[in-house]
Structures are given as C-alpha cells and as structure tokens.
Design a protein around this motif. Structure first.
Motif, PDB file in Angstrom:
ATOM      1  N   THR A 162     -15.032   3.882   3.886  1.00  0.00           N
ATOM      2  CA  THR A 162     -16.175   4.778   3.692  1.00  0.00           C
ATOM      3  C   THR A 162     -15.797   6.226   3.984  1.00  0.00           C
ATOM      4  O   THR A 162     -16.289   7.145   3.336  1.00  0.00           O
ATOM      5  CB  THR A 162     -17.359   4.360   4.572  1.00  0.00           C
ATOM      6  N   THR A 163     -14.922   6.412   4.970  1.00  0.00           N
ATOM      7  CA  THR A 163     -14.439   7.772   5.252  1.00  0.00           C
ATOM      8  C   THR A 163     -13.604   8.284   4.087  1.00  0.00           C
ATOM      9  O   THR A 163     -13.717   9.457   3.688  1.00  0.00           O
ATOM     10  CB  THR A 163     -13.612   7.785   6.545  1.00  0.00           C
ATOM     11  N   LEU A 164     -12.774   7.413   3.524  1.00  0.00           N
ATOM     12  CA  LEU A 164     -11.989   7.772   2.342  1.00  0.00           C
ATOM     13  C   LEU A 164     -12.898   8.112   1.169  1.00  0.00           C
ATOM     14  O   LEU A 164     -12.616   9.039   0.399  1.00  0.00           O
ATOM     15  CB  LEU A 164     -11.054   6.616   1.960  1.00  0.00           C
ATOM     16  N   GLY A 165     -14.001   7.383   1.042  1.00  0.00           N
ATOM     17  CA  GLY A 165     -14.947   7.676  -0.032  1.00  0.00           C
ATOM     18  C   GLY A 165     -15.513   9.078   0.081  1.00  0.00           C
ATOM     19  O   GLY A 165     -15.717   9.760  -0.924  1.00  0.00           O
ATOM     20  N   PHE A 202      -3.581   4.089   5.770  1.00  0.00           N
ATOM     21  CA  PHE A 202      -4.057   3.253   6.872  1.00  0.00           C
ATOM     22  C   PHE A 202      -4.655   1.944   6.344  1.00  0.00           C
ATOM     23  O   PHE A 202      -4.388   0.863   6.887  1.00  0.00           O
ATOM     24  CB  PHE A 202      -5.104   4.014   7.687  1.00  0.00           C
ATOM     25  N   ILE A 203      -5.449   2.035   5.288  1.00  0.00           N
ATOM     26  CA  ILE A 203      -6.069   0.835   4.710  1.00  0.00           C
ATOM     27  C   ILE A 203      -5.008  -0.112   4.170  1.00  0.00           C
ATOM     28  O   ILE A 203      -5.051  -1.331   4.405  1.00  0.00           O
ATOM     29  CB  ILE A 203      -7.065   1.230   3.606  1.00  0.00           C
ATOM     30  N   VAL A 204      -4.040   0.432   3.449  1.00  0.00           N
ATOM     31  CA  VAL A 204      -2.958  -0.394   2.892  1.00  0.00           C
ATOM     32  C   VAL A 204      -2.184  -1.070   4.012  1.00  0.00           C
ATOM     33  O   VAL A 204      -1.838  -2.259   3.931  1.00  0.00           O
ATOM     34  CB  VAL A 204      -2.028   0.464   2.015  1.00  0.00           C
ATOM     35  N   ALA A 205      -1.912  -0.337   5.087  1.00  0.00           N
ATOM     36  CA  ALA A 205      -1.178  -0.913   6.216  1.00  0.00           C
ATOM     37  C   ALA A 205      -1.957  -2.062   6.847  1.00  0.00           C
ATOM     38  O   ALA A 205      -1.382  -3.102   7.197  1.00  0.00           O
ATOM     39  CB  ALA A 205      -0.895   0.178   7.253  1.00  0.00           C
ATOM     40  N   CYS A 206      -3.275  -1.889   7.000  1.00  0.00           N
ATOM     41  CA  CYS A 206      -4.109  -2.957   7.571  1.00  0.00           C
ATOM     42  C   CYS A 206      -4.068  -4.207   6.704  1.00  0.00           C
ATOM     43  O   CYS A 206      -3.974  -5.340   7.213  1.00  0.00           O
ATOM     44  CB  CYS A 206      -5.547  -2.472   7.726  1.00  0.00           C
ATOM     45  N   ILE A 207      -4.121  -4.023   5.389  1.00  0.00           N
ATOM     46  CA  ILE A 207      -4.107  -5.170   4.484  1.00  0.00           C
ATOM     47  C   ILE A 207      -2.761  -5.884   4.524  1.00  0.00           C
ATOM     48  O   ILE A 207      -2.681  -7.122   4.504  1.00  0.00           O
ATOM     49  CB  ILE A 207      -4.436  -4.714   3.043  1.00  0.00           C
ATOM     50  N   LEU A 208      -1.677  -5.114   4.611  1.00  0.00           N
ATOM     51  CA  LEU A 208      -0.343  -5.701   4.611  1.00  0.00           C
ATOM     52  C   LEU A 208       0.006  -6.366   5.943  1.00  0.00           C
ATOM     53  O   LEU A 208       0.668  -7.409   5.974  1.00  0.00           O
ATOM     54  CB  LEU A 208       0.702  -4.635   4.289  1.00  0.00           C
ATOM     55  N   ARG A 262      -8.539  17.916   1.942  1.00  0.00           N
ATOM     56  CA  ARG A 262      -9.175  16.672   1.490  1.00  0.00           C
ATOM     57  C   ARG A 262      -8.146  15.719   0.905  1.00  0.00           C
ATOM     58  O   ARG A 262      -8.274  14.500   1.036  1.00  0.00           O
ATOM     59  CB  ARG A 262     -10.250  16.992   0.453  1.00  0.00           C
ATOM     60  N   TYR A 263      -7.113  16.270   0.285  1.00  0.00           N
ATOM     61  CA  TYR A 263      -6.077  15.428  -0.310  1.00  0.00           C
ATOM     62  C   TYR A 263      -5.248  14.725   0.766  1.00  0.00           C
ATOM     63  O   TYR A 263      -4.985  13.519   0.680  1.00  0.00           O
ATOM     64  CB  TYR A 263      -5.162  16.267  -1.209  1.00  0.00           C
ATOM     65  N   SER A 264      -4.840  15.470   1.785  1.00  0.00           N
ATOM     66  CA  SER A 264      -4.019  14.864   2.842  1.00  0.00           C
ATOM     67  C   SER A 264      -4.836  13.870   3.666  1.00  0.00           C
ATOM     68  O   SER A 264      -4.336  12.806   4.050  1.00  0.00           O
ATOM     69  CB  SER A 264      -3.437  15.955   3.746  1.00  0.00           C
ATOM     70  N   ALA A 265      -6.107  14.204   3.937  1.00  0.00           N
ATOM     71  CA  ALA A 265      -6.963  13.282   4.679  1.00  0.00           C
ATOM     72  C   ALA A 265      -7.169  11.986   3.895  1.00  0.00           C
ATOM     73  O   ALA A 265      -7.097  10.883   4.462  1.00  0.00           O
ATOM     74  CB  ALA A 265      -8.307  13.937   4.977  1.00  0.00           C
ATOM     75  N   SER A 266      -7.387  12.115   2.590  1.00  0.00           N
ATOM     76  CA  SER A 266      -7.575  10.929   1.746  1.00  0.00           C
ATOM     77  C   SER A 266      -6.306  10.089   1.701  1.00  0.00           C
ATOM     78  O   SER A 266      -6.358   8.849   1.772  1.00  0.00           O
ATOM     79  CB  SER A 266      -7.976  11.353   0.331  1.00  0.00           C
TER      80      SER A 266
END
Length: 267
Positions: free
Chosen positions: A27-30, A235-241, A225-229
């Motif tokens: 949601t933060t990424l959104g 982070f999301i990809v790391a959590c999934i992996l 905004r680009y670096s934060a995204s």
C-alpha cells in the motif's frame, strides 16, 4: 464420499503476520508509485487512473485464469489495486472537486455495495470462500474499492484533519492495533475484522508513503518517489523470496444428504 466432495483450490494466501507486513509495504508502494506517475511525470490523475486501471484489469484477469496460488502474481495484483486506488482517490477528491469528505463517503458507499452484492450473490465474503471466478471477481473489486477508500481516508487525516503524516500513522496504526486486540480477545467475526484491517492498512500506507516523498516544509522526508518505490518493491520481492507463503485453506463443497427417518405407526 465421491469426488464431488472435495476442497476447492484457493489462489489467495493465508492471512498471517507476513501477509500484513507485505500488505502495508504494497500500500505504501501504491502511494509512492501512483504519485510518481501522476505528479513526478506530470500525467495527471485521470491519465494515471487509466494507466493503472488497465494494469489492474490485466492483473486480475491473469489471477483469475491461474490454476493455483502464485505469490508474485497475487501481490502484483494487490499492488495494481493500490496504485489505481491512489490515482482514483486523488481524482475523486481533487479533480472532481468533492473534497476528502465527499470522496471518502462515495468510496465507502461503493465498498459497502460491493460487499453486500457479493454476500447476497455467493453467501459469504470470507477469504476462505474465494475459490471460484465469481468470488475472485468480487474479491478484487472489493479490494480495489477498499484501497481507494483507504487512500482518501489517509489524505483526509493527514491534510484536512491537521494530523500530519506522523499523526496519521499513529492514528491508523493504533486502530490496527485495536483490530488485532479484538481478534485475540473477542469473538467478533473474523471476516469483519479482516476487512477492517484490510481497509485500515491502506491509509497507513498512504500517510507513510506521503511522509517518504513529500517536501521537508510539508512534513515529509523529501525522498525521490522513484527511489522510494524501488526500495519498497525490493522489500516486497525479498519477503516473497525469503518467506514461503501458502494458499489459504478453502471451504469444502460438500453434497448435502437428506436422510429420512422411518415413519412410526402409533397403535
């Protein structure tokens, strides 16, 4: 028991602590991703809504066509709902001129209508009932409305209500803590608590996203905004992996047997 009595496959993940951690990050990424397109690229809220709306439709179609739970596909669809929710909420609040109260009221009504129609049509709005194309369609439409509503609530609290980004984060974080407390200490419907938490994570992500990329004089950290995204996506990809997610257990579809008791004759 014949093969018609079986457990349907679910394509949504189990609701665990990891689920909520990724949800808040998504949601933060959104928020940062939506603002990057509409503001940093100067495309505007309408064009941004159209772009992310197409991404949302493609992602939902792929999710429905999938035959099993795919973590990357599921979270891509969630991110699509939260980015389109960001741009739609900004379009409703600012471009349509109805303000945060009007936008939040409209979106809340749409969310309630979606849940009501879903329940009246299929009999349940629980996560463990999402194992058919119709249920999935209702699930994703409801999520999209909840993400959009959450964006409006987050902006309303941080801007109009004067709480600021830090105050907004404390407010929605506290409300989420109360939902968690209700989950462990009460018998309130788990389905009700799930949707309450799902809605509240979005304004929390909205104020955190704004805190990351808004100017210093507006109370933010003035990050790109680009670096934060990019950081949030990594982070999301790391959590999934790194952490395995399993599909949520689905409700069983069982044939109903009607047994007739032998009649007795009174003598």
């Amino acid at each position: 028991m014949d093969k018609t009595t079986q457990q349907a496959l679910s394509k949504v993940p189990q609701v665990t602590l990891l689920f909520w951690i990724i949800k808040v990050a998504a949601t933060t990424l959104g928020e940062t991703g939506g603002d990057a397109v509409t503001m940093s690229m100067n495309l505007g809220y309408l064009v941004g809504s159209i772009i992310f709306g197409v991404v949302f439709l493609v992602a939902v179609a792929a999710q429905i066509r999938a035959t099993r739970f795919h973590p990357f596909l599921y979270w891509l669809t969630v991110i699509a709902t939260t980015t389109v929710g960001t741009t739609l909420a900004d379009f409703a609040d600012r471009s349509l001129g109805i303000g945060y109260p009007g936008g939040a009221s409209l979106l809340f009504a749409l969310l309630m209508i979606s849940l009501f129609v879903w329940y009246r049509t299929l009999g349940s709005v629980a996560v463990d009932s999402v194992h058919s194309p119709a249920a999935e369609m209702f699930y994703w439409v409801t999520i999209m409305f909840s993400q959009t509503l959450g964006t409006a609530l987050g902006d309303w609290a941080a801007d109009t209500a004067g709480l600021g980004y830090g105050g907004g984060a404390i407010l929605f974080g506290s409300l989420l803590a109360l939902v968690a407390l209700a989950y462990y200490c009460t018998r309130i419907s788990r389905t009700l608590l799930f949707w309450a938490a799902f809605i509240l994570t979005r304004p929390l992500g909205a104020v955190v996203g704004d805190f990351l990329d808004k100017p210093l004089n507006a109370g933010g950290l003035a990050l790109s905004r680009y670096s934060a995204s990019a950081a949030l996506l990594a982070f999301i990809v790391a959590c999934i992996l790194l952490f395995r997610q399993q599909a949520a257990p689905a409700l069983k579809r069982e044939s109903i047997r009607v047994e007739r008791k032998p009649e007795t004759i009174d003598q």
